[in-house]
Scaffold this motif. Structure first.
Motif, mmCIF file in Angstrom:
data_model
loop_
_atom_site.group_PDB
_atom_site.id
_atom_site.type_symbol
_atom_site.label_atom_id
_atom_site.label_comp_id
_atom_site.label_asym_id
_atom_site.label_seq_id
_atom_site.Cartn_x
_atom_site.Cartn_y
_atom_site.Cartn_z
ATOM 1 N N VAL A 361 -21.523 4.025 -17.084
ATOM 2 C CA VAL A 361 -20.220 3.588 -17.592
ATOM 3 C C VAL A 361 -20.062 4.133 -18.999
ATOM 4 C CG1 VAL A 361 -18.758 1.624 -18.145
ATOM 5 C CG2 VAL A 361 -20.305 1.505 -16.181
ATOM 6 N N LEU A 365 -15.806 -1.571 -19.975
ATOM 7 C CA LEU A 365 -15.997 -2.263 -18.703
ATOM 8 C C LEU A 365 -15.848 -3.745 -19.003
ATOM 9 C CD1 LEU A 365 -16.630 -2.178 -15.690
ATOM 10 C CD2 LEU A 365 -19.064 -2.371 -16.273
ATOM 11 N N ASN A 377 -19.225 -3.473 -21.301
ATOM 12 C CA ASN A 377 -19.502 -2.196 -21.968
ATOM 13 C C ASN A 377 -18.362 -1.906 -22.926
ATOM 14 O OD1 ASN A 377 -21.555 0.081 -21.697
ATOM 15 N ND2 ASN A 377 -19.652 1.237 -21.636
#
Length: 403
Positions: A361, A365, A377
């Motif tokens: 990622v 996120l 994230n």
């Protein structure tokens, strides 16, 4: 009399993103009860307290992307904040050094990206590089004037202090052990008793997947620890570099390669590499945690990561085990560096979100519930971008609440 265990907003996790978010909540919602909670005895004990202190320019990110914008805005905000609060910082610049023909091509691509991202950058020949940094060798370099260094641990502590000054509450040494969300509130079971909130922002870093699972979120990702191992350069050799010295990064990986970093206290360190860790919060070499290791082994995405990065993983592991292998990486651009110049330094651990299909990622996120926002994230580099990231998080909190 107000219930001291009840708050309008609770931020779980007091690293730099969590502390910045709590501060942004006090600014956006003055008079509201804000609590910043952390399981450690103090704030910023994990990623924030183990990073290299670089104020990044944002050159690596796609032009026009949110990450590029946040990084550029974050660099300016970090410098202002450090200046206002008496925290040391310097704008010393960065040299991205090309040592092979392939890296020269990558260097020119980064120069084009810098221009689009409005980042001041100058291409240097090998001779110009040597003139600027006599101990550094390469076929050429890209010089970025806007990159700097600071002490993010001190920034983290200052942010927490501002939360308290604004009337918020700080709670350390308190771990969340359970989450119960209803239509009207969130009850956090903690090691210090229940904490009740109208809304919770979770900035749990390396523990984000476990905390999200506690809250009943469908967790389709895992937080994978990657150890970033550093060495300090002996003080009498700290003059090997006056500027940040970076290799040209591999565009397929989320790591920037081993670099030379001057520090605000006059030192110089080398690192980090990137090695899969077997303990989420184990900083000494060979740290192992049975639960963490089992969670990694059971996660299907890690096997795809391993298959896709066999050679890179093997090389990083060798360089972790072999000080000479690590040194060789540095000698590509700093041939004068010697084995005896490198002294041990505590590692850092990067909390890398990985999806079930094995993809890293690279962007925001987030996972939301009616009364919670999980920041799984935050765009790297999160320390540089922490202040505008916090503003973006609080904007989303306000939208979720219709505020």
């Amino acid at each position: 009399m107000p219930d001291p265990s009840r708050h309008d907003y609770v931020v779980v996790g007091g690293g730099i993103v969590g502390a910045a978010t709590a501060r942004a909540l006090t600014l956006r919602f003055p008079g509201k009860r804000v609590l910043l909670l952390d399981k450690e005895p103090g704030f910023g004990r994990h990623q924030t307290g183990h990073n290299s202190g670089v104020i990044h320019s944002g050159i690596y990110y796609a032009p026009g992307s949110l990450k590029a914008e946040l990084c550029r805005a974050g660099a300016a905000a970090t410098e202002r904040f450090a200046e206002e609060h008496g925290i040391p910082w310097q704008r010393i610049g960065k040299l991205l050094v090309a040592t092979t023909p392939a890296e020269v091509a990558g260097m020119h691509a980064l120069a084009e990206r810098a221009e689009v991202n409005r980042i001041p950058a100058t291409l240097l020949t090998a001779a110009e590089l040597r003139e600027r940094e006599p101990h550094i060798a390469g076929l050429g370099a890209l010089h970025l004037t806007s990159t700097g260094i600071t002490d993010y641990g001190r920034i983290n502590v200052a942010l927490a202090g501002l939360v308290e000054q604004a009337g918020g509450t700080l709670m350390t040494g308190t771990a969340v052990t359970g989450v119960r969300e209803t239509g009207s509130e969130v009850v956090l079971a903690t090691t210090s008793g229940d904490v009740v909130a109208d809304y919770v922002v979770y900035c749990a870093g390396i523990q984000a997947d476990r905390v999200a699972a506690m809250a009943g979120v469908d967790v389709d990702f895992a937080m994978i620890p990657f150890r970033g191992e550093y060495y300090d350069v002996r003080p009498e050799r700290a003059d090997l570099a006056r500027t940040l010295i970076y290799p040209i990064p591999d565009p397929e990986l989320p790591f920037l390669g081993v670099h030379l970093t001057p520090t605000v206290d006059g030192g110089l360190n080398v690192g980090p590499n990137a090695v899969l860790g077997l303990a989420r919060e184990g900083y000494p070499k060979f740290s192992f945690d049975r639960r963490d290791a089992l969670d990694i082994a059971r996660f299907p995405g890690i096997w795809q990561v391993a298959r896709s990065n066999v050679r890179t993983g093997a090389r990083e592991l060798w360089n972790s085990l072999s000080k000479r292998g690590y040194l060789k990486l540095c000698q590509k651009y700093c041939p004068e560096l010697r084995l005896e110049d490198l002294t041990p330094r505590e590692a850092g651990i990067r909390a890398q979100a990985v999806m079930r299909d094995g993809s890293f990622v690279h962007d925001f996120l987030l996972r939301e519930t009616p009364r919670g926002l999980h920041v799984v994230n935050a765009p790297s580099p999160a320390a540089t971008s922490a202040l505008p990231i916090a503003d973006e998080i609080v904007r989303r909190v306000a939208l979720a609440q219709g505020a």
